[in-house]
Design an enzyme around this catalytic site. Structure first.
Site, PDB file in Angstrom:
ATOM      1  N   CYS A   2       0.763  -1.609   0.092  1.00  0.00           N
ATOM      2  CA  CYS A   2      -0.147  -0.519   0.027  1.00  0.00           C
ATOM      3  C   CYS A   2       1.072   1.440   0.093  1.00  0.00           C
ATOM      4  O   CYS A   2       1.748   1.197   0.357  1.00  0.00           O
ATOM      5  CB  CYS A   2      -1.150   0.205   1.029  1.00  0.00           C
ATOM      6  SG  CYS A   2      -1.761  -1.116   1.275  1.00  0.00           S
ATOM      7  N   ARG A  27       3.200  -0.202  -5.426  1.00  0.00           N
ATOM      8  CA  ARG A  27       2.890  -0.858  -4.141  1.00  0.00           C
ATOM      9  C   ARG A  27       1.220  -1.152  -4.195  1.00  0.00           C
ATOM     10  O   ARG A  27       1.516  -1.993  -2.952  1.00  0.00           O
ATOM     11  CB  ARG A  27       2.844   0.340  -3.090  1.00  0.00           C
ATOM     12  CG  ARG A  27       4.762   1.048  -2.906  1.00  0.00           C
ATOM     13  CD  ARG A  27       3.850   2.566  -1.774  1.00  0.00           C
ATOM     14  NE  ARG A  27       4.812   2.035  -1.083  1.00  0.00           N
ATOM     15  CZ  ARG A  27       5.816   0.906  -0.053  1.00  0.00           C
ATOM     16  NH1 ARG A  27       6.568   1.783  -1.093  1.00  0.00           N
ATOM     17  NH2 ARG A  27       5.764   0.980   1.066  1.00  0.00           N
ATOM     18  N   TRP A  74      -3.181  -2.376  -1.342  1.00  0.00           N
ATOM     19  CA  TRP A  74      -2.957  -4.244  -1.770  1.00  0.00           C
ATOM     20  C   TRP A  74      -2.938  -4.888  -0.782  1.00  0.00           C
ATOM     21  O   TRP A  74      -3.045  -4.884   0.255  1.00  0.00           O
ATOM     22  CB  TRP A  74      -1.160  -3.940  -1.831  1.00  0.00           C
ATOM     23  CG  TRP A  74      -1.036  -6.059  -2.334  1.00  0.00           C
ATOM     24  CD1 TRP A  74      -0.959  -5.577  -3.394  1.00  0.00           C
ATOM     25  CD2 TRP A  74      -0.002  -6.536  -1.397  1.00  0.00           C
ATOM     26  NE1 TRP A  74      -1.027  -7.663  -3.857  1.00  0.00           N
ATOM     27  CE2 TRP A  74      -0.737  -8.013  -2.095  1.00  0.00           C
ATOM     28  CE3 TRP A  74      -0.416  -6.615  -0.084  1.00  0.00           C
ATOM     29  CZ2 TRP A  74       0.317  -9.062  -1.784  1.00  0.00           C
ATOM     30  CZ3 TRP A  74       0.001  -7.849   0.360  1.00  0.00           C
ATOM     31  CH2 TRP A  74       0.455  -9.178  -0.222  1.00  0.00           C
ATOM     32  N   ASN A  98      -0.358   1.538   5.936  1.00  0.00           N
ATOM     33  CA  ASN A  98       0.307   0.768   4.938  1.00  0.00           C
ATOM     34  C   ASN A  98       1.101  -0.583   6.061  1.00  0.00           C
ATOM     35  O   ASN A  98       1.742   0.007   7.059  1.00  0.00           O
ATOM     36  CB  ASN A  98       1.233   1.203   4.890  1.00  0.00           C
ATOM     37  CG  ASN A  98       2.610   0.163   3.935  1.00  0.00           C
ATOM     38  OD1 ASN A  98       2.192  -0.776   3.300  1.00  0.00           O
ATOM     39  ND2 ASN A  98       3.791   0.794   3.636  1.00  0.00           N
ATOM     40  N   GLY A  99       0.665  -1.739   5.945  1.00  0.00           N
ATOM     41  CA  GLY A  99       1.568  -2.605   6.799  1.00  0.00           C
ATOM     42  C   GLY A  99       0.065  -3.311   6.879  1.00  0.00           C
ATOM     43  O   GLY A  99      -0.595  -3.513   6.509  1.00  0.00           O
ATOM     44  N   LYS A 488       9.039 -15.831 -14.064  1.00  0.00           N
ATOM     45  CA  LYS A 488       8.471 -14.537 -14.877  1.00  0.00           C
ATOM     46  C   LYS A 488       6.827 -14.745 -15.422  1.00  0.00           C
ATOM     47  O   LYS A 488       6.556 -13.801 -15.398  1.00  0.00           O
ATOM     48  CB  LYS A 488       9.159 -14.141 -15.755  1.00  0.00           C
ATOM     49  CG  LYS A 488      10.495 -13.873 -15.091  1.00  0.00           C
ATOM     50  CD  LYS A 488      10.626 -11.998 -15.102  1.00  0.00           C
ATOM     51  CE  LYS A 488      10.227 -11.373 -13.984  1.00  0.00           C
ATOM     52  NZ  LYS A 488      11.248 -11.077 -12.522  1.00  0.00           N
ATOM     53  N   GLU A 491       3.765 -15.306 -12.779  1.00  0.00           N
ATOM     54  CA  GLU A 491       3.882 -13.735 -12.865  1.00  0.00           C
ATOM     55  C   GLU A 491       2.852 -13.404 -13.315  1.00  0.00           C
ATOM     56  O   GLU A 491       2.241 -12.152 -13.674  1.00  0.00           O
ATOM     57  CB  GLU A 491       4.398 -13.214 -11.709  1.00  0.00           C
ATOM     58  CG  GLU A 491       5.413 -12.883 -12.642  1.00  0.00           C
ATOM     59  CD  GLU A 491       6.907 -12.289 -11.600  1.00  0.00           C
ATOM     60  OE1 GLU A 491       6.391 -11.113 -11.021  1.00  0.00           O
ATOM     61  OE2 GLU A 491       7.779 -12.115 -11.616  1.00  0.00           O
ATOM     62  N   HIS A 507      14.366 -37.403 -10.913  1.00  0.00           N
ATOM     63  CA  HIS A 507      13.883 -38.329  -9.186  1.00  0.00           C
ATOM     64  C   HIS A 507      12.794 -37.767  -9.493  1.00  0.00           C
ATOM     65  O   HIS A 507      12.480 -37.840  -7.615  1.00  0.00           O
ATOM     66  CB  HIS A 507      14.659 -37.778  -8.525  1.00  0.00           C
ATOM     67  CG  HIS A 507      16.363 -37.672  -8.822  1.00  0.00           C
ATOM     68  ND1 HIS A 507      17.418 -39.264  -8.417  1.00  0.00           N
ATOM     69  CD2 HIS A 507      17.471 -37.240  -9.491  1.00  0.00           C
ATOM     70  CE1 HIS A 507      18.082 -38.932  -8.742  1.00  0.00           C
ATOM     71  NE2 HIS A 507      18.589 -37.976  -9.063  1.00  0.00           N
ATOM     72  N   LYS A 607       4.501  -3.524  -6.453  1.00  0.00           N
ATOM     73  CA  LYS A 607       6.530  -3.997  -6.662  1.00  0.00           C
ATOM     74  C   LYS A 607       6.613  -3.981  -5.693  1.00  0.00           C
ATOM     75  O   LYS A 607       8.048  -4.449  -5.226  1.00  0.00           O
ATOM     76  CB  LYS A 607       6.032  -2.822  -7.933  1.00  0.00           C
ATOM     77  CG  LYS A 607       7.633  -2.559  -7.809  1.00  0.00           C
ATOM     78  CD  LYS A 607       7.863  -2.991  -8.882  1.00  0.00           C
ATOM     79  CE  LYS A 607       9.391  -2.810  -9.626  1.00  0.00           C
ATOM     80  NZ  LYS A 607      10.057  -4.503 -10.427  1.00  0.00           N
TER      81      LYS A 607
END
Ligand code: F6R
Length: 612
Positions: A2, A27, A74, A98-99, A488, A491, A507, A607
């Site tokens: 965030c 963010r 986020w 944020n957090g 890559k 995502e 294996h 990000k």
């Protein structure tokens, strides 16, 4: 994650807040919101999804007011829907956060018992209600905010605004970064200095445990013990420009194309190309320069792509400097209670320099008296500021959420450090050093040549699009590169992808191979090429569809008609991982573009990951 912004201003602030939030959208982009106060009325606009939706809402329904706070989210607690979007209100209080508030369940239960009604499923809303409770108990606004902050545990950067005081924002930091900007009769706060760059470059960073009372012409900071403290004001080098995409369709493609230049820039910081010697430039505040000869162990900690750069560098440090390396993902390292060597170095790699798990790993090492080094792209970041030695990547701002140029620049720094360590430890003689430095100098040119393969790679990417699964294989340094390829692809395209050390296939994972399984093999013609060819034969015999990334010698020797081959230029071994990263990135990029996913802002990602 965030991003948060606040302005105690002298002009209408809503458009300024949205402008700052644009710089913080990296963010998170699940929802966005802004709140202002006008004539004693607290009002807000919020919208699900990207900032552009909030902008549309403000266009049709503007907000006036000379003080405001804003947020780009986020989602952690609660779905990414409008009721969970910040700012959150309680009575005359507005909060952005944020957090993660770890004890929010207990706080919520207590507040509900006191009659507070919750509108959202977020952890943040408890903060608004706690502050409001403080006000109702008769505390002045600053004290009410402090009362709330003291009750919180977890990681947070907060901004609190009060309906009855349009000259006050209270901010607090416990973990995620918070920058306070000083303007002409205005004050700002933001999750980073770049967000505030259009307004000011005079920045004060809050330290962990600090809380601040911000008014138009006054900033007072208190530490965790409630003592008023001075924190140094700095001049930020953050660019006010919002980087644009140039002629490219996406930031990611632009950043892929920037690599020859930024790899060259980065190398120039660590290599003296005239003298053909490694010349490590430590940008840390360090009276005691790093001496690899004194180390008996290196432990590297990072997350995601940065972790894979570290993983790859383990091969380099062990091979060229004979220095044993432990490599961990930070989220495991921080709780693993790792015994650390007295003569060890702890190295942290991070594009943003703010990743919460990596920072927690750093704190652990700091508490255990380790020498700390960082490779970061954001020089003013917390990880950089907390490390003794700092080796910046000069990739420039990376906007695409999937890391590309930061990764290859991290590799450029790591290769330079590993060679420098080899020299200092007496395992690389001057002739070998010159040869390796000449090889590094060629990396930008080869990267540039590889960009010309884009059309060919694009065609191959179309064969991956809409597959259910893709495997990536490699040996030695190409194994972590294979992991980066798989990361890559998943995502960006949301295709399930896994990487294996090629020798490990038999294996277990070989059971996955059938006609529907594409297998991307990274194998330049090196001393173990033959071994990887055998693994490819095992895949081909079971119908797997191979895409081989190799060089002309490898292509000539592979002798498998069924493999599709990307032929890279022949190049010195030390630089292959840096240059081979490009086709891996382009493959994932074009698969995603073909499938129509949001390449620059893939779903569910952000990000800068400032939560655990
Ligand atoms: C993947 C990616 C992430 C980051 C990770 C660490 O493309 O970008 O895996 O590498 O979140 O971020 P930083 O490097 O900022 O610590």
């Amino acid at each position: 994650m965030c991003g948060i912004v606040g302005i105690v201003g002298t002009r209408p602030v809503a458009p300024l807040i949205v402008d700052a939030l644009k710089r913080l959208e990296y963010r998170g982009y699940d929802s966005a919101g802004v709140a202002t106060i006008e004539s004693g009325v607290l009002d807000r606009r919020r919208a699900e999804g990207k900032l552009v939706n909030l902008q549309d809402r403000l266009d049709t329904s503007p907000l006036s007011g000379r003080i405001g706070i804003g947020h780009t989210r986020w989602a952690t607690h609660g779905a990414p829907i409008e009721i969970n979007a910040h700012p959150h209100f309680s009575g005359g209080v507005a909060v952005v956060h944020n957090g993660i508030i770890e004890n929010f369940r207990d706080l919520r239960a207590a507040l509900e018992a006191d009659g507070f009604v919750f509108d959202s499923q977020t952890d943040t809303e408890v903060v608004a209600h706690l502050v409001e409770k403080g006000l109702r108990d008769g505390l002045p606004p600053e004290e009410a905010a402090h009362y709330a902050i003291q009750k919180l545990s977890g990681a947070f950067a907060l901004a609190v605004m009060f309906k009855n005081d349009d000259n006050l924002i209270v901010a607090a930091r416990n973990g995620p970064p918070l920058a306070i900007g000083h303007g002409q009769g205005e004050m700002y706060l933001g999750s980073d200095a770049v967000a505030l760059a259009p307004f000011t470059n005079r920045i004060t960073y809050l330290e962990d445990g600090d809380w601040a009372v911000i008014r138009r012409d006054e900033l007072t900071i208190f530490d965790e013990h409630g003592e008023a403290v001075k924190r140094q004001q700095q001049l930020s080098v953050g660019s006010a420009l919002l980087v644009d995409k140039g002629n490219h369709r996406h930031f990611m493609l632009k950043e892929i194309y920037e690599q020859p230049e930024v790899i060259g820039h980065t190398l120039a910081n660590y290599v003296d190309f005239n003298a053909e010697k490694i010349a490590l430039r430590d940008m840390g505040d360090n009276d005691n320069p790093l001496d690899f000869a004194k180390l008996d162990r290196l432990n590297i900690t990072a997350c995601g792509t940065a972790y894979l750069a570290g993983y790859l560098a383990k091969y380099w440090f062990e091979r060229h400097a004979r220095l044993p390396v432990d490599i961990d993902v930070a989220s495991e390292f921080r709780y693993r209670e790792v015994p650390l060597s007295k003569n060890g170095l702890s190295l942290f790699i991070s594009q943003s320099g703010e990743t919460a798990d990596t920072l927690a790993g750093l704190k652990y090492c700091e508490e255990h008296g380790q020498k700390l080094a960082a490779i970061v792209n954001v020089r003013e970041s917390t990880i950089a500021r907390s490390s003794h030695s700092v080796f910046p990547t000069l990739a420039g701002p990376e906007i695409g959420v999937a890391s590309t140029k930061a990764f290859t620049c991290q590799l450029a720094v790591l290769a330079s450090l590993a060679i420098g360590a080899g020299v200092q430890r007496g395992h690389i003689d001057p002739a070998a050093e010159t040869e390796m430095v000449r090889a590094l100098a060629e990396a930008p040119r080869y990267a540039n040549e590889v960009l010309k393969l884009e059309d060919e790679i694009k065609d191959l990417a179309h064969t991956l699009a809409n597959k259910q699964h893709v495997l990536y294989l490699g040996r030695d340094t190409n194994y972590p590169l294979a992991m980066e390829g798989a990361l890559k692809l998943k995502e960006l395209s949301y295709i399930h992808a896994e990487a294996y050390a090629a020798g490990e296939l038999k294996h277990g994972p070989i059971a996955l191979i059938d006609e529907e399984m594409p297998v991307v093999v990274i194998a330049p013609h090196d001393r173990i090429f033959e071994k990887t060819v055998s693994n490819m034969q095992e895949v081909a015999a079971r119908g797997g569809k191979i895409i081989l990334i190799t060089d002309p010698k490898g292509a000539a020797e592979v002798g498998m008609d069924e493999a599709k081959v990307i032929v890279m230029p022949e190049m010195p071994e030390i630089i292959t991982p840096i240059v081979y990263a490009l086709p891996i990135q382009m493959l994932a990029y074009h698969t995603a573009v073909h499938m129509g996913t949001d390449v620059d802002q893939p779903r569910n990602l952000a990000k800068s990951v400032t939560v655990e």
